[in-house]
Motif scaffolding. Structure first.
Motif, PDB file in Angstrom:
ATOM      1  N   ALA A   1     -33.320   2.227 -16.243  1.00 19.67           N
ATOM      2  CA  ALA A   1     -32.952   3.398 -15.442  1.00 19.67           C
ATOM      3  C   ALA A   1     -31.493   3.365 -15.005  1.00 19.67           C
ATOM      4  CB  ALA A   1     -33.853   3.490 -14.207  1.00 19.67           C
ATOM      5  N   ASP A   2     -30.891   2.167 -14.968  1.00 16.27           N
ATOM      6  CA  ASP A   2     -29.509   2.021 -14.497  1.00 16.27           C
ATOM      7  C   ASP A   2     -28.511   1.851 -15.635  1.00 16.27           C
ATOM      8  OD1 ASP A   2     -30.307   2.123 -11.821  1.00 16.27           O
ATOM      9  OD2 ASP A   2     -30.687  -0.033 -11.749  1.00 16.27           O
ATOM     10  N   ARG A   3     -29.002   1.733 -16.852  1.00 14.80           N
ATOM     11  CA  ARG A   3     -28.113   1.331 -17.946  1.00 14.80           C
ATOM     12  C   ARG A   3     -27.052   2.378 -18.262  1.00 14.80           C
ATOM     13  NH1 ARG A   3     -31.284  -2.019 -22.158  1.00 14.80           N
ATOM     14  NH2 ARG A   3     -31.589  -3.137 -20.198  1.00 14.80           N
ATOM     15  N   GLU A   4     -27.424   3.662 -18.249  1.00 16.66           N
ATOM     16  CA  GLU A   4     -26.417   4.694 -18.541  1.00 16.66           C
ATOM     17  C   GLU A   4     -25.328   4.706 -17.484  1.00 16.66           C
ATOM     18  OE1 GLU A   4     -28.243   8.477 -19.127  1.00 16.66           O
ATOM     19  OE2 GLU A   4     -29.049   7.945 -21.102  1.00 16.66           O
ATOM     20  N   PHE A   5     -25.720   4.556 -16.219  1.00 15.01           N
ATOM     21  CA  PHE A   5     -24.712   4.541 -15.158  1.00 15.01           C
ATOM     22  C   PHE A   5     -23.809   3.317 -15.279  1.00 15.01           C
ATOM     23  CE2 PHE A   5     -23.319   3.584 -10.754  1.00 15.01           C
ATOM     24  CZ  PHE A   5     -22.590   4.743 -10.526  1.00 15.01           C
ATOM     25  N   ALA A   6     -24.375   2.178 -15.659  1.00  9.57           N
ATOM     26  CA  ALA A   6     -23.575   0.972 -15.850  1.00  9.57           C
ATOM     27  C   ALA A   6     -22.563   1.180 -16.974  1.00  9.57           C
ATOM     28  CB  ALA A   6     -24.477  -0.219 -16.155  1.00  9.57           C
ATOM     29  N   HIS A   7     -22.985   1.828 -18.047  1.00  4.17           N
ATOM     30  CA  HIS A   7     -22.045   2.128 -19.136  1.00  4.17           C
ATOM     31  C   HIS A   7     -20.965   3.101 -18.676  1.00  4.17           C
ATOM     32  CE1 HIS A   7     -24.981   0.388 -22.099  1.00  4.17           C
ATOM     33  NE2 HIS A   7     -23.848   0.061 -22.680  1.00  4.17           N
ATOM     34  N   LEU A   8     -21.321   4.022 -17.796  1.00  2.00           N
ATOM     35  CA  LEU A   8     -20.334   4.952 -17.256  1.00  2.00           C
ATOM     36  C   LEU A   8     -19.250   4.195 -16.483  1.00  2.00           C
ATOM     37  CD1 LEU A   8     -19.701   7.995 -16.952  1.00  2.00           C
ATOM     38  CD2 LEU A   8     -20.995   7.949 -14.828  1.00  2.00           C
ATOM     39  N   LEU A   9     -19.659   3.229 -15.673  1.00  2.00           N
ATOM     40  CA  LEU A   9     -18.693   2.403 -14.944  1.00  2.00           C
ATOM     41  C   LEU A   9     -17.799   1.620 -15.907  1.00  2.00           C
ATOM     42  CD1 LEU A   9     -20.766   0.920 -11.973  1.00  2.00           C
ATOM     43  CD2 LEU A   9     -19.031   2.720 -11.870  1.00  2.00           C
TER      44      LEU A   9
ATOM     45  N   MET B   1     -23.910 -12.178  -9.587  1.00  2.00           N
ATOM     46  CA  MET B   1     -23.630 -10.842 -10.118  1.00  2.00           C
ATOM     47  C   MET B   1     -23.514  -9.822  -8.989  1.00  2.00           C
ATOM     48  SD  MET B   1     -23.243 -10.456 -13.371  1.00  2.00           S
ATOM     49  CE  MET B   1     -23.622  -8.725 -13.490  1.00  2.00           C
ATOM     50  N   ARG B   2     -22.533  -8.949  -9.101  1.00  2.00           N
ATOM     51  CA  ARG B   2     -22.374  -7.894  -8.118  1.00  2.00           C
ATOM     52  C   ARG B   2     -23.337  -6.744  -8.403  1.00  2.00           C
ATOM     53  NH1 ARG B   2     -15.799  -7.939  -8.337  1.00  2.00           N
ATOM     54  NH2 ARG B   2     -16.268  -8.816 -10.387  1.00  2.00           N
ATOM     55  N   SER B   3     -23.757  -6.072  -7.331  1.00  2.00           N
ATOM     56  CA  SER B   3     -24.650  -4.925  -7.489  1.00  2.00           C
ATOM     57  C   SER B   3     -23.876  -3.741  -8.060  1.00  2.00           C
ATOM     58  CB  SER B   3     -25.248  -4.537  -6.135  1.00  2.00           C
ATOM     59  OG  SER B   3     -24.236  -4.022  -5.279  1.00  2.00           O
ATOM     60  N   LEU B   4     -24.616  -2.740  -8.531  1.00  2.00           N
ATOM     61  CA  LEU B   4     -23.967  -1.534  -9.043  1.00  2.00           C
ATOM     62  C   LEU B   4     -23.123  -0.867  -7.965  1.00  2.00           C
ATOM     63  CD1 LEU B   4     -26.682   0.128 -11.322  1.00  2.00           C
ATOM     64  CD2 LEU B   4     -24.449  -0.756 -12.022  1.00  2.00           C
ATOM     65  N   GLU B   5     -23.630  -0.871  -6.724  1.00  2.00           N
ATOM     66  CA  GLU B   5     -22.874  -0.268  -5.616  1.00  2.00           C
ATOM     67  C   GLU B   5     -21.542  -0.987  -5.411  1.00  2.00           C
ATOM     68  OE1 GLU B   5     -26.036  -1.104  -5.531  1.00  2.00           O
ATOM     69  OE2 GLU B   5     -26.969   0.887  -5.487  1.00  2.00           O
TER      70      GLU B   5
ATOM     71  N   VAL C   1     -19.151  -0.079  -8.261  1.00  2.00           N
ATOM     72  CA  VAL C   1     -18.540   1.252  -8.094  1.00  2.00           C
ATOM     73  C   VAL C   1     -17.267   1.143  -7.259  1.00  2.00           C
ATOM     74  CG1 VAL C   1     -18.807   3.518  -7.020  1.00  2.00           C
ATOM     75  CG2 VAL C   1     -20.664   2.574  -8.374  1.00  2.00           C
ATOM     76  N   GLY C   2     -17.337   0.421  -6.150  1.00  2.00           N
ATOM     77  CA  GLY C   2     -16.171   0.241  -5.303  1.00  2.00           C
ATOM     78  C   GLY C   2     -15.045  -0.485  -6.015  1.00  2.00           C
ATOM     79  N   GLU C   3     -15.407  -1.483  -6.828  1.00  3.43           N
ATOM     80  CA  GLU C   3     -14.389  -2.237  -7.568  1.00  3.43           C
ATOM     81  C   GLU C   3     -13.691  -1.351  -8.604  1.00  3.43           C
ATOM     82  OE1 GLU C   3     -13.370  -5.428  -7.192  1.00  3.43           O
ATOM     83  OE2 GLU C   3     -14.649  -5.635  -5.434  1.00  3.43           O
TER      84      GLU C   3
END
Length: 299
Positions: free
Chosen positions: A47-55, A1-5, A8-10
């Motif tokens: 803590a990261d779930r909203e940002f993941a949904h944003l992506l 699995m790729r990290s959130l960072e 973002v780049g992808e």
């Protein structure tokens, strides 16, 4: 699995390809990216779930934009619907409205103009209330202005002339309040894009002379290849309406250099090319016939 960072780049890369009109590469890239993002939103820490949904929302918005520009309206509707769902999960109201913008474009391509008008107007009303209360950010103005442009498109396709022009005027007033052209939510909103949409609206309304007059004043070099190509495509359509074969062909060929996939798949471009071939008949120049073959516009 790729990290959130890494994700973002992808996602940024997907939008770069979309703005460049490289839709085949968008599809190829999303083959692996979308499953990774779908899994990420399920397993991400709270803590990261909203940002993941944003992506995920941004990715589906890009997919919807790519499908619309290839006139794959049904697929665009599904992608826009997923974008709105993911944006709601991200608790970002502006991202929801950006998803609505993509949905409106899909509705227009599906000729569901009543649904397009309702969706756009509902979001416009909500954002306008915020604006009147002084609570709308610059990013919010970009989204609101873009929704006015989407509503202008809806009215133009329904041949509602005064309503379409009124929406262009409202978008222009918002753009004048911004500091130059922006790209909030990958909408490329600003005075330049408003001017491009004014050209497109005039063409849709059959006002070719007005479209050509407006187009002469636009310098779109600061915007993406997709926006520049769209302007050239609409100027080509306007010249075709005026039976200016040479000028129309020049615009369409220049657009093809910038965004070949758009010119070869967009129904409006293909219709303009087909019209030029019919006008010229047996005297069609070789460049026109070659373009018609590439766009599959000879049937």
């Amino acid at each position: 699995m790729r990290s959130l960072e890494e994700l973002v780049g992808e996602v940024d890369d997907v939008w770069a390809l979309t703005h460049e009109g490289r839709f085949a590469e968008v599809s190829a890239k999303l083959t692996d990216l979308l499953p990774d993002l779908e899994q990420t939103v399920r397993i991400a820490a709270q803590a990261d779930r909203e940002f993941a949904h944003l992506l995920l929302a941004r990715t589906y918005q890009a997919l919807a934009a790519a499908f619309v520009r290839q006139d794959e309206a049904d697929a665009a509707w599904v992608a826009a619907d997923r974008a709105i769902w993911a944006a709601e999960k991200s608790n970002d109201p502006l991202n929801v409205c950006a998803g609505v913008f993509r949905m409106v474009q899909a509705f227009v391509r599906l000729r569901r103009l009543g649904q397009a008008e309702h969706a756009a107007q509902s979001s416009i009303d909500a954002l306008t209330t915020l604006d009147q209360n002084g609570a709308l950010s610059l990013e919010g103005m970009s989204v609101l202005g873009s929704l006015h442009l989407a509503l202008a498109l809806t009215y133009a396709r329904g041949q509602q002339r005064s309503e379409a022009r009124a929406q262009i005027s409202k978008a222009r007033l918002l753009a004048e309040r911004l500091d130059g052209d922006r790209n909030d939510f990958d909408l490329e909103f600003g005075l330049t894009n408003v001017a491009i949409q004014a050209v497109s609206t005039a063409v849709d309304l059959g006002d070719a002379g007005e479209a050509l007059d407006l187009g002469r004043e636009i310098d779109a070099t600061s915007l993406s290849p997709e926006r520049q190509g769209r302007l050239l495509m609409d100027l080509g359509r306007a010249h075709a309406q005026r039976r200016h074969t040479g000028e129309a062909l020049s615009c369409l060929l220049r657009a093809e250099e910038l965004v070949p996939e758009t010119i070869r798949t967009h129904v409006a471009a293909r219709n303009a090319i087909r019209e030029l071939v019919l006008i010229q008949g047996s005297s069609s120049p070789p460049e026109l016939m070659a373009l018609a073959e590439r766009a599959d516009a000879l049937e």
